[in-house]
Scaffold this active site. Structure first.
Site, PDB file in Angstrom:
ATOM      1  N   CYS A   4      65.286  61.136  -2.188  1.00 27.08           N
ATOM      2  CA  CYS A   4      64.946  61.972  -3.337  1.00 27.08           C
ATOM      3  C   CYS A   4      65.261  61.252  -4.654  1.00 27.08           C
ATOM      4  CB  CYS A   4      65.687  63.301  -3.251  1.00 27.08           C
ATOM      5  SG  CYS A   4      67.461  63.126  -3.058  1.00 27.08           S
ATOM      6  N   HIS A  59      71.290  66.312  -4.026  1.00 27.13           N
ATOM      7  CA  HIS A  59      69.841  66.157  -4.053  1.00 27.13           C
ATOM      8  C   HIS A  59      69.388  65.891  -5.485  1.00 27.13           C
ATOM      9  CE1 HIS A  59      65.635  66.758  -3.176  1.00 27.13           C
ATOM     10  NE2 HIS A  59      65.557  67.735  -4.060  1.00 27.13           N
TER      11      HIS A  59
END
Length: 1421
Positions: free
Chosen positions: A201, A545
């Site tokens: 990510c 994330h």
């Protein structure tokens, strides 16, 4: 009269309007009522539609209740209206397996005529049309950028998707809302997402930011790749260019980044590594510069300001530049081309690092470059964080005063003076990057933490207050070297936290650098920057994330780029990324809390004359247009392939190969429109039958592989499409296909649905054989009489005398004797197995459980086939035996390599059999005396069965010729189930995985050696013998017993079930096997090649309810020695051997074709344990060496076991030892433990178990361990001045005192007591550690007075103690010497199996490899 216009635009009286309206309303109501009335009489169709085009709607259902007369066209309109799609952009198909063709959208037929059922639920699926996702009805086309992005509104989205509670940069593959179809169609926003490979990510966020930067994207498009110069797979700029083209032109919802990461030199494991997005930005920019330096292309399409001249290699971040990193960039060469300097022109700024004397004004300074500015969230030790980016920037340039002990040595004053040290910005880049340093280190808890404090950032940032506009003083001395040697020689406190322990190699790319003079540049224009990208981190310091919030310069709309999901957001969503937590709980208030906040900001200078726009597709350079065309063709090809995959039926295919005679398995992949005839030809070729059989001799039939059931054949359907034949395209099918083959003179038998298949085995009572099965098909509603007629026709038997036995499950036999009962009532299913017998014997007149047929079937159900390998040579008088008993009188087969004659074999076997018979007769007489006293009417049958000898008949050629014995045969009516406690494998591991060959070398000595005096053994008293199912031998009902029959050739033996002991014989040495007579039959078996001429094998058919003891007794004639003198080893698939030692357990854990190896050697008696002896060599590279297998017994002393070991060690290991010059000690894995003293008794003082292991240690002097209160430790001296470890030496302590240990070590080594330091070794023996780490890594000189307390916990013998002289200095090594020593230590520790790591960094560094991948270190081999 007033006139007003009517609906027909005619003037009418105003008063008439009311009456005309009333009349029209009445007529409309009348019309509606008539429709409702007619609709009430018309049947309704309930339609339930599942939307499968989107992962979010796949679990939703649309329900429509329509009149049956509704047309299909109108039905499409209603579905489109309810789903919110544009009609004509989707398809409707039946959800049930019987219909796969989509409904005709233009059809005018009613729903009923189209296959809908009125009054019932009709399930349909809404699917995409031609691979395109349905269009939203409310969409209004617009352009988000030059690619024509969709401008439609949708639900606002910000923040990470649900991640199943995972911590870290988890992949969207685990997201419950993710499906493969979700990446096939473009987002409603018009932008394309990026697929998260696993934990990439951070990469996706940076790539989307660069893609949404017009200047970077346009410059990348203007660079042209020369395929002749480089492999495109490893070209980072080219793969980045391809990715940007796909992001701009692809119709997919998301695309993969695997080609880009492959060009980085990463493998699949890198996708699972979490990295920092700012670190990736630095490393990737460096890699791009290195690649672009190699090109000679020139492009002038840059919007960069002309004042940005070519500069030396930039600092990757200010923090990096302020840290001291020697020789990182010493070989950098500046390229003169535009592409090579693109990163510098767009992202590079300049600053001055200065120190000014406060007495004379003398200033020393230098110019540094940077690509990003790290901003401290909260200064070290402060209780308050900075509230905004502006405050952090002000603190960044705030100078500090050097006074007191930190005074600066002034070159002009020639003394230490107070000075002012700080930074000044000289020039800001066109694209300004700010890193918010949210990750810190808590020195109190020694953990990494994340600072979630609130820090605001403006949408427009004015940087003019932070620029240096002062003229340089003429008294100032310039130090302009921005090379690595002087880089970061002075820095402020707030900048020194993160990189103070960096090893200088974490950038991932080795760069070259040269020094050039730098001039100070003055600002020439406005310094207002516009925010366009916020890279957000959600999570904690342990993991999280990343996603990006990016503003499009085309429409000024903010979007959330969260991996493959792209959605519109607002300015309010941006403000949510400021961070902050409720309450105030001290300095690290939210250190371990998971939160979502901004981590990296990107600003662009507001300058209309230089701000670029995205290149339109029509304005693409020619090489990009060609690339677009190639990617479009590739995408279309992929789309067509997906369409083919979606319409391809994949089903298991089976075929009994006529030559290989084995069931072949494969997967048949056939398009749904292919006919059965075409599919048969494909299956014919897939099974490689060309040239073996003719194609017209093959057909496909529906098959159930699990039940081995032929469900149906497809006569007359050869031209039917496979999609309809198989019930549609499915991911998996509940059935399989069988390619059936017939002989040319045969005809295929039709298989009709509803039939059951029966495998019929014909039983011959005279020969006691069971034939191979014959397949018969019948219907469940047929009677037993009709079923017998079918079997009579198929097998040629007489139906009147036929007995049919159904095996419903394993060994569950049921006699079918009711003529009019149906097969369904008898329990027939899809696939069944029956046994039939048709003879004129009187066996059918007795009860079924007492019949010969029952006994034969019971034997058949419980008999297994075992391959038994016999010893290569047998001792004693049987050593010359070279042949095994024959299976029957007419069999003359012998083993390969057999050299003896049949006569000698028969004589040997007869002699062995007579011995066993005599032994058995003695046992029989004793049992008869006991049974006469205990006999009752309830167990008379049991007594009859037990009156026969255990070994009255062992099948052999001698016995077949003489026919002097009367064998006993006994079968059980049902399978004897194992006791719950005996459901586990009955073998216990005795031989080592790697030393099985060594254990066989001790067989002769095992036979000859005496274990101990017989008074140390004790046996349990005799009692009722427990069977495997938990019942004793007297509780079995007569229905489960059968009388003994005579005159049979097979061997029937008794399964021993003793009262729980592992002893095969009682105290008089007689066998205790009794009660249940079981089947045993042997035949010769040819061993595989390479087994040796002396190796012989048997193929044994044996009832698995027999005990191991009885099984061994049956093998005695073939092994040639009593069962107490050989061992049974079970061989597993990986050729590992484990000894079976539990004599009272049955062979129920064995199955057909299991392998057994017989090895000579004394078997264990009760109270005995097999022990593996290893030699302990403390100073050898291999300190643990296997010696031999031996036997220890309960009650034996350690000295007795040592006495028995002496001759074995001399014969097998060539070790001639005296009993006082070696010791036995506990072995735990590889660690030496307690020293066993001579007077210790096994199972009293020393716990002993099956497969026990023990160390044998040879002593250089007589044993010093005399008492259990003593403690033996292994010590090793560390010599830091020589960088080496001395050999192990044992120290025997009288107590656990640390003082005594130090005194002994001082006396032994000569180190003064006050200078002696010690530390406990870590890990398993020998506690290896690198000499580069031992001096600082071990816990030297612990502050304890005894050894048995924390942190030492030395309570047993065998602990490893390192010691050293504290006054001895560590050797000073050069870099070359250290590297050489590191290689030697790495090689040494790898050989010993110990891991070595010299890097203080525990996390894997982020690296991008310019040559396509890492080079393997030869030292790792």
């Amino acid at each position: 009269m007033e006139m007003v216009p009517s609906e027909e635009k005619q003037l009418v009286p105003k008063e008439g309007i009311f009456w005309s309206c009333r009349q029209s309303i009445f007529e409309e109501m009348q019309k509606r009522f008539s429709q409702i009335e007619s609709a009430a009489e018309e049947p309704r169709v309930l339609c339930i539609v599942q939307d499968t085009t989107n992962a979010k709607t796949v679990n939703e259902r649309l329900t429509l209740n329509l009149p049956a007369s509704t047309t299909v066209n109108k039905f499409y309109e209603d579905v489109a209206h309810k789903a919110g799609y544009v009609n004509g952009t989707f398809c409707l198909a039946w959800a049930n397996a019987g219909h796969m063709a989509p409904l005709d959208q233009a059809g005018e037929m009613s729903l009923v005529l189209s296959g809908f059922e009125a009054g019932k639920k009709n399930f349909l699926q809404l699917t995409d049309k031609d691979g395109e996702q349905p269009q939203i009805a409310s969409d209004e086309s617009g352009t988000a950028d030059s690619s024509g992005l969709d401008d439609s509104s949708q639900d606002r989205f910000i923040g990470p998707l649900p991640r199943d509670g995972t911590v870290g940069c988890s992949s969207d593959y685990s997201s419950p809302s993710y499906s493969y179809s979700s990446i096939l169609n473009k987002s409603e926003t018009g932008y394309v997402g990026l697929v998260n490979q696993a934990m990439t990510c951070y990469l996706n966020s940076l790539l989307q930011t660069l893609f949404m930067t017009p200047e970077f994207r346009n410059a990348l498009y203007n660079w042209e790749f020369e395929e002749s110069e480089e492999d495109p797979v490893i070209s980072i700029p080219y793969q980045l260019q391809r990715l940007f083209v796909l992001l701009q032109t692809s119709k997919k919802r998301a695309i993969e980044t695997t080609d880009v990461t492959r060009s980085f030199g990463w493998d699949s494991s890198e996708a699972w590594q979490q990295h920092d997005v700012q670190e990736l930005c630095r490393v990737m920019f460096d890699a791009l510069e290195q690649k672009w330096k190699q090109t000679e292309q020139v492009c002038d399409a840059s919007p960069a300001p002309s004042s940005l001249d070519a500069n030396p290699q930039p600092m990757r971040s200010l923090q990096q530049g302020l840290d001291k990193r020697p020789n990182v960039r010493s070989n950098f060469r500046m390229s003169s081309t535009f592409e090579a300097d693109l990163i510098n022109q767009l992202y590079q700024g300049k600053l001055k690092d200065y120190v000014r004397c406060l007495e004379c004004g003398y200033e020393s300074w230098r110019i540094d470059t940077y690509l990003d500015i790290p901003l401290v969230i909260r200064p070290f030790g402060a209780s308050q964080a900075f509230g905004s980016v502006e405050e952090a920037l002000q603190a960044f340039v705030q100078p500090e005063t050097l006074d007191g002990p930190n005074q600066y040595f002034c070159e002009r004053c020639k003394k230490k003076c107070d000075a002012r040290k700080g930074l000044r910005f000289l020039h800001f880049p066109y694209l300004l990057t700010l890193q918010l340093k949210r990750f810190d280190f808590d020195y109190t808890t020694m953990h990494r933490i994340k600072l979630n404090d609130r820090m605001t950032f403006p949408e427009e940032l004015d940087m003019s207050p932070f620029i240096d506009v002062e003229d340089e003083s003429p008294q100032t001395e310039s130090c302009t070297d921005s090379g690595a040697e002087n880089e970061g020689s002075c820095h402020s406190d707030q900048m020194s936290n993160d990189f103070s322990t960096d090893d200088g190699v974490d950038e991932g790319i080795c760069l070259d650098n040269t020094s050039t003079a730098e001039r100070v540049l003055k600002p020439k224009s406005s310094l207002t920057f516009e925010l366009f990208s916020v890279m957000v981190h959600s999570g904690s310091a342990a993991g999280g994330h990343y996603y990006a919030c990016i503003k499009s310069f085309s429409d000024s709309q903010w979007y959330s780029f969260n991996d493959q999901h792209v959605s519109k957001i607002t300015q309010d969503d941006i403000r949510k990324t400021y961070g902050g937590s409720s309450g105030s709980r001290g300095y690290y208030s939210s250190a371990f809390a998971s939160s979502t906040n901004a981590y990296m900001l990107m600003y662009r200078l507001k300058d209309p004359s230089r701000n670029a726009k995205f290149l339109e597709v029509d304005d693409f350079p020619e090489h990009i247009k060609k690339l677009v065309q190639r990617e479009k063709e590739s995408e279309e090809q992929e789309k067509r392939q997906r369409e083919i995959e979606r319409n391809t039926c994949k089903i298991k295919l089976f075929c009994m190969h006529p030559v290989k005679l084995m069931m072949m398995e494969n997967k048949l992949e056939v398009h749904k429109d292919k006919t059965l005839r075409e599919a048969t030809e494909m299956a014919y070729k897939l099974m490689d039958l060309d040239g073996v059989v003719q194609l017209d001799c093959c057909r496909l039939v529906k098959y159930d592989e699990f039940h081995e059931y032929l469900e149906r054949s497809y006569e007359g359907e050869e031209d039917m499409p496979m999609g309809l034949l198989l019930g549609g395209v499915k991911s998996s099918y509940m059935f399989d296909l069988l390619l059936e083959i017939r002989r040319p003179d045969q005809a295929f038998q039709p298989y009709k649905p509803g039939e059951v298949m029966v495998k019929v085995h014909v039983v011959d009572l005279k020969s006691e054989s069971i034939a191979a099965p014959v397949s018969v098909r019948a219907y469940l509603n047929q009677t037993i009489t009709e079923f017998k007629q079918l079997i009579a026709q198929a097998a040629g038997l007489c139906a009147e005398t036929m007995r049919v036995v159904l095996e419903r499950c394993y060994n569950d036999l049921r006699l079918l004797y009711v003529p009019n009962k149906t097969l369904k009532a008898e329990g027939f299913f899809r696939s069944n197995k029956v046994f039939v017998e048709s003879s004129d014997s009187t066996d059918h007149q007795v009860a079924f459980t007492d019949s010969v047929l029952w006994k034969l079937l019971d034997r058949h159900g419980n008999t297994i086939r075992l391959f038994v390998s016999l010893p290569e040579q047998s001792p004693g008088s049987l050593a010359n035996r070279t042949s095994c008993p024959k299976a029957s009188a007419d069999s003359v087969d012998s083993f390969d390599g057999a050299k003896g004659s049949r006569k000698s074999v028969e004589a040997i076997l007869e002699e062995s059999t007579e011995k066993l018979k005599n032994l058995s007769l003695q046992q029989q007489q004793q049992r008869q005396q006991q049974q006469q006293q205990q006999q009752t009417s309830s167990n008379s049958d049991s007594q009859k069965s037990s009156d026969h000898s255990d070994f009255e008949h062992i099948e052999s050629p001698a016995q077949e010729l003489d026919a002097v014995s009367q064998p006993s045969q006994t079968e059980n009516s049902t399978r004897v189930a194992s006791d719950t406690d005996n459901q586990f494998p009955s073998e216990e591991r005795s031989d080592s995985d790697v030393n099985n060959d060594r254990s066989t070398s001790s067989v002769d000595s095992d036979i000859l050696s005496s274990s101990h005096s017989s008074d140390t053994l004790c046996n349990a008293d005799s009692g009722p013998l427990p069977l495997a199912n938990g019942l004793d031998s007297h509780s079995i009902t007569s229905s489960r017993r059968s009388k003994a029959h005579e005159g049979k050739k097979e061997t029937w033996d008794t399964a021993e079930e003793d009262s729980g002991t592992d002893s095969e014989y009682d105290e008089n040495g007689k066998s205790k096997a009794d009660a249940l007579y079981l089947y045993f039959k042997t035949e010769p078996y040819s061993q595989e090649e390479g087994s040796g001429e002396g190796q012989k094998s048997l193929l044994v058919h044996v009832d698995k309810r027999i005990t191991l003891a009885a099984f061994k007794q049956n093998l005695e004639p073939f092994v040639g020695v009593p069962s107490t003198q050989f061992k049974v080893f079970r061989v597993y698939a990986n050729n590992q051997e484990f000894e079976s030692v539990r004599l009272n357990e049955t062979l129920s854990s064995f199955s057909d074709d299991n392998k057994i190896t017989i090895r000579l050697g004394r078997a264990l008696k009760k109270g005995e344990y097999r022990v593996k002896v290893y030699q302990l060599l403390v100073n050898d590279p291999e300190p643990c060496k296997f010696l031999l297998d031996t036997v220890f017994a309960k009650g034996m002393t350690v000295r007795q076991s040592k006495e028995e070991l002496l001759p074995q060690l001399k014969d097998q290991c060539k070790l001639d030892l005296s009993i006082d010059r070696f010791r036995l000690r506990k072995k735990t894995w590889k660690n030496p433990g307690t020293v066993f003293l001579d007077y210790h008794v096994y199972e009293e003082d020393i716990n002993i178990s099956s497969n026990w292991e023990v160390f044998l240690e040879v002593l250089d002097e007589p044993e010093r361990m005399k008492s259990m209160s003593q403690l033996a430790v292994l010590t090793r001296r560390w010599c830091p001045a020589q960088m080496k470890l001395e050999a192990f030496r044992e120290v025997v302590l009288e107590s656990s005192s640390v003082e005594e240990l130090k005194e002994k070590l001082s006396e032994m080594s000569g180190i003064p007591l006050e200078n002696l330091e010690f530390a406990k070794g870590r890990g398993t023996f020998p506690c290896d550690i690198s000499v580069l780490e031992i001096h600082q890594d071990l816990d030297w000189n612990p502050k304890v007075s005894t050894l048995n307390v924390w942190p030492l916990y030395i309570c047993d013998d065998g602990a490893v103690i390192f010691y050293r002289d504290s006054t001895e200095d560590l050797m000073d090594l050069s870099e070359e010497e250290r590297n050489e020593l590191m290689k030697k230590e790495s090689s040494r520790l790898l050989k010993t199996g110990h891991r070595v790591s010299y890097s203080p960094r525990k996390e894997k560094a982020l690296k991008i490899y310019l040559d396509g991948g890492p080079t393997k270190d030869p030292g790792q081999d």
